[in-house]
Design an enzyme around this catalytic site. Structure first.
Site, PDB file in Angstrom:
ATOM      1  N   CYS A 116       4.398   3.564   2.407  1.00  0.00           N
ATOM      2  CA  CYS A 116       3.720   4.040   4.307  1.00  0.00           C
ATOM      3  C   CYS A 116       5.117   3.737   5.029  1.00  0.00           C
ATOM      4  O   CYS A 116       5.937   3.833   5.086  1.00  0.00           O
ATOM      5  CB  CYS A 116       3.285   2.260   4.035  1.00  0.00           C
ATOM      6  SG  CYS A 116       2.574   2.419   5.304  1.00  0.00           S
ATOM      7  N   CYS A 118       3.431   2.312   7.700  1.00  0.00           N
ATOM      8  CA  CYS A 118       3.978   1.431   9.265  1.00  0.00           C
ATOM      9  C   CYS A 118       5.000   0.681   9.617  1.00  0.00           C
ATOM     10  O   CYS A 118       5.632  -0.226  10.848  1.00  0.00           O
ATOM     11  CB  CYS A 118       2.655   0.422   9.097  1.00  0.00           C
ATOM     12  SG  CYS A 118       3.473  -0.840   7.051  1.00  0.00           S
ATOM     13  N   CYS A 126      -0.126   3.072  10.149  1.00  0.00           N
ATOM     14  CA  CYS A 126       0.484   3.346   8.658  1.00  0.00           C
ATOM     15  C   CYS A 126       0.168   5.280   8.747  1.00  0.00           C
ATOM     16  O   CYS A 126       0.387   5.928   7.847  1.00  0.00           O
ATOM     17  CB  CYS A 126      -0.696   3.341   8.036  1.00  0.00           C
ATOM     18  SG  CYS A 126      -0.781   0.998   7.510  1.00  0.00           S
ATOM     19  N   LYS A 191      -6.890  -1.561  -1.378  1.00  0.00           N
ATOM     20  CA  LYS A 191      -6.749  -2.414  -0.110  1.00  0.00           C
ATOM     21  C   LYS A 191      -7.781  -2.592   0.475  1.00  0.00           C
ATOM     22  O   LYS A 191      -7.631  -1.905   1.585  1.00  0.00           O
ATOM     23  CB  LYS A 191      -5.299  -1.380  -0.091  1.00  0.00           C
ATOM     24  CG  LYS A 191      -4.985  -2.724   1.334  1.00  0.00           C
ATOM     25  CD  LYS A 191      -3.778  -1.672   1.647  1.00  0.00           C
ATOM     26  CE  LYS A 191      -2.285  -2.874   2.421  1.00  0.00           C
ATOM     27  NZ  LYS A 191      -1.484  -1.989   3.005  1.00  0.00           N
ATOM     28  N   ARG A 201       3.337  -9.208   7.839  1.00  0.00           N
ATOM     29  CA  ARG A 201       3.368  -7.687   9.250  1.00  0.00           C
ATOM     30  C   ARG A 201       4.947  -9.037   9.746  1.00  0.00           C
ATOM     31  O   ARG A 201       5.375  -8.423  10.467  1.00  0.00           O
ATOM     32  CB  ARG A 201       2.285  -8.898   9.730  1.00  0.00           C
ATOM     33  CG  ARG A 201       1.339  -7.347   9.130  1.00  0.00           C
ATOM     34  CD  ARG A 201       0.335  -7.426   9.893  1.00  0.00           C
ATOM     35  NE  ARG A 201      -0.781  -5.975   8.992  1.00  0.00           N
ATOM     36  CZ  ARG A 201      -2.150  -6.410   9.205  1.00  0.00           C
ATOM     37  NH1 ARG A 201      -2.631  -6.968  10.259  1.00  0.00           N
ATOM     38  NH2 ARG A 201      -2.683  -5.700   8.577  1.00  0.00           N
ATOM     39  N   ARG A 213      -6.392  -2.077  11.766  1.00  0.00           N
ATOM     40  CA  ARG A 213      -6.506  -1.145  10.574  1.00  0.00           C
ATOM     41  C   ARG A 213      -7.707  -1.322   9.580  1.00  0.00           C
ATOM     42  O   ARG A 213      -8.357   0.152   8.809  1.00  0.00           O
ATOM     43  CB  ARG A 213      -5.320  -1.784   9.496  1.00  0.00           C
ATOM     44  CG  ARG A 213      -3.933  -1.341  10.384  1.00  0.00           C
ATOM     45  CD  ARG A 213      -2.833  -1.959   8.994  1.00  0.00           C
ATOM     46  NE  ARG A 213      -1.381  -1.513   9.948  1.00  0.00           N
ATOM     47  CZ  ARG A 213      -0.234  -2.044   9.992  1.00  0.00           C
ATOM     48  NH1 ARG A 213      -0.429  -3.196   9.363  1.00  0.00           N
ATOM     49  NH2 ARG A 213       0.232  -1.845  10.546  1.00  0.00           N
ATOM     50  N   GLU A 229     -13.146   4.171  -4.519  1.00  0.00           N
ATOM     51  CA  GLU A 229     -11.495   3.853  -4.718  1.00  0.00           C
ATOM     52  C   GLU A 229     -10.729   4.155  -5.532  1.00  0.00           C
ATOM     53  O   GLU A 229      -9.624   5.405  -5.739  1.00  0.00           O
ATOM     54  CB  GLU A 229     -11.270   2.923  -3.125  1.00  0.00           C
ATOM     55  CG  GLU A 229     -12.058   3.246  -1.572  1.00  0.00           C
ATOM     56  CD  GLU A 229     -11.074   3.747  -1.422  1.00  0.00           C
ATOM     57  OE1 GLU A 229     -10.245   4.467  -1.495  1.00  0.00           O
ATOM     58  OE2 GLU A 229     -11.175   4.100   0.154  1.00  0.00           O
ATOM     59  N   LYS A 244      -6.215  -5.583  -3.680  1.00  0.00           N
ATOM     60  CA  LYS A 244      -5.272  -5.746  -2.876  1.00  0.00           C
ATOM     61  C   LYS A 244      -5.970  -6.487  -1.606  1.00  0.00           C
ATOM     62  O   LYS A 244      -6.513  -5.672  -0.826  1.00  0.00           O
ATOM     63  CB  LYS A 244      -4.170  -5.258  -2.453  1.00  0.00           C
ATOM     64  CG  LYS A 244      -3.228  -6.036  -1.248  1.00  0.00           C
ATOM     65  CD  LYS A 244      -1.753  -5.320  -0.690  1.00  0.00           C
ATOM     66  CE  LYS A 244      -1.242  -5.318   0.178  1.00  0.00           C
ATOM     67  NZ  LYS A 244      -0.428  -5.334   0.849  1.00  0.00           N
ATOM     68  N   SER A 270       1.119 -12.525   0.700  1.00  0.00           N
ATOM     69  CA  SER A 270       1.901 -13.038   1.917  1.00  0.00           C
ATOM     70  C   SER A 270       0.820 -14.610   2.532  1.00  0.00           C
ATOM     71  O   SER A 270       1.414 -15.270   2.203  1.00  0.00           O
ATOM     72  CB  SER A 270       2.195 -12.358   3.585  1.00  0.00           C
ATOM     73  OG  SER A 270       1.566 -11.820   4.068  1.00  0.00           O
ATOM     74  N   TYR A 309       4.803 -13.585  -4.136  1.00  0.00           N
ATOM     75  CA  TYR A 309       6.608 -13.959  -4.075  1.00  0.00           C
ATOM     76  C   TYR A 309       6.749 -15.282  -5.251  1.00  0.00           C
ATOM     77  O   TYR A 309       8.067 -16.124  -5.016  1.00  0.00           O
ATOM     78  CB  TYR A 309       5.987 -14.495  -2.826  1.00  0.00           C
ATOM     79  CG  TYR A 309       5.634 -12.757  -1.878  1.00  0.00           C
ATOM     80  CD1 TYR A 309       6.348 -11.871  -1.049  1.00  0.00           C
ATOM     81  CD2 TYR A 309       4.183 -12.491  -1.336  1.00  0.00           C
ATOM     82  CE1 TYR A 309       6.149 -10.946  -0.605  1.00  0.00           C
ATOM     83  CE2 TYR A 309       3.692 -11.881  -0.520  1.00  0.00           C
ATOM     84  CZ  TYR A 309       4.808 -10.358  -0.203  1.00  0.00           C
ATOM     85  OH  TYR A 309       4.373  -9.708   0.740  1.00  0.00           O
TER      86      TYR A 309
END
Length: 323
Positions: A116, A118, A126, A191, A201, A213, A229, A244, A270, A309
């Site tokens: 990506c 971004c 992006c 996504k 971010r 976005r 998709e 996601k 996140s 994470y």
């Protein structure tokens, strides 16, 4: 009387009839690598997560390997940003260096490179921009160059997260044309334009400088579109498809699982991580119990791969339970 409780009478019986299990092999650990030296910057909105420079990166890689986690997902934080994200496809860029270093230290570790622009563009979007509009087709060659550069550096898998139409097919052709036919593509297929990304971010320095976005990421209200998709990514050559975020979209994961036999990943993003960490820090929840319940929910919905994470903690908890 039907006595279903007989199947819950002891831990041994519950283990025997358990339908879904989380394994270390399911886990992918995201990592943030920044240009510079001596960097280990905490991400304030993501307790326990850091930005690393290549010299400090190795310490965290050792933790990943020692925990028995077999895959990492890399995000780069370059020193230079410009309108076309040129650091993204620089063969000597921070991501390329990180991929090579991992393969030197842990050749069997699966390295997944996020694709990506971004993090690399001065505007934080992006794709390529003209008159305030994100251009779809004009962005594809840049994504192709980035994928090829990282695959040549040693990435086992590329994961285009930009949500441009046709990107998977373009990247597949670019890889194949460069003799990289064995490199896998994990599509960020469904996504969604989610509020759960905010802490990321901060970690990746990738917030857009204007607008949002929503013209390229999916509307959170649309479940059936997610199937389209995923179908598009499969048709274009993706080897793995993804939903996601994870927790707020488990219905989508289930629908996708019922729709295809392709491997499915989820990204436990996140914001989902940070909410658990904040509640645990305040003593409101049992962190281990909640995290493992969330992991199990993702597996139960149909995901085989969990990007999270929490991965190192989960791996240690699984190890302690198996002893």
């Amino acid at each position: 009387m039907i006595r279903l409780r007989r199947l819950r009478g002891s831990e041994a019986i519950r283990n025997m009839v358990r339908e879904n299990r989380v394994n270390k092999e399911d886990l992918v650990y995201p990592m943030f690598v920044a240009e510079g030296t001596g960097i280990k910057n905490p991400v304030d909105s993501m307790p326990g997560i850091y930005q690393y420079s290549l010299d400090t990166f190795e310490e965290e890689l050792r933790r990943v390997a020692d925990a028995g986690i077999s895959a990492v997902l890399l995000f780069g934080i370059p020193a230079h940003k410009d309108e076309v994200g040129s650091s993204a496809y620089d063969d000597h860029g921070i991501m390329q260096k990180a991929v090579r270093r991992i393969k030197e230290l842990y050749p069997d570790m699966i390295v997944i490179a996020d694709i990506c622009l971004c993090e690399y563009t001065s505007h934080g979007h992006c794709g390529i921009i003209h008159d305030g509009k994100i251009l779809n087709d004009e962005t594809l060659p840049y994504l192709g160059k980035m994928a090829v550069s990282l695959a040549k550096a040693g990435a086992d898998m590329v994961a285009p997260s930009d949500m441009m139409d046709g990107h998977t097919a373009y990247i597949r052709k670019a890889l194949d044309d460069n003799g990289l036919t064995d490199v896998l593509i994990m599509g960020y297929s469904a996504k969604f334009a989610s509020g759960y990304y905010a802490p990321f971010r901060d970690a990746a320095h990738s917030a857009p400088q204007f607008g949002d976005r929503r013209t390229y990421q999916m509307d959170p209200a649309n479940g059936r579109e997610a199937l389209r998709e995923c179908e598009a990514d499969i048709a274009e050559g993706a080897d793995i498809i993804m939903v996601k975020p994870a927790l707020a979209y488990l219905d989508v994961v289930k629908d996708v699982r019922n729709h295809t036999d392709y491997p499915i990943a989820v990204y436990n993003v996140s914001g989902e991580y940070s909410m658990v960490k904040a509640a645990a820090a305040n003593g409101w929840i049992d962190e281990k119990r909640i995290v493992m319940e969330n992991m199990t929910a993702m597996k139960r919905a149909g995901a085989g791969i969990i990007i999270t994470y929490h991965a190192i903690d989960v791996a240690h908890w699984l190890e302690s339970e198996s002893i």
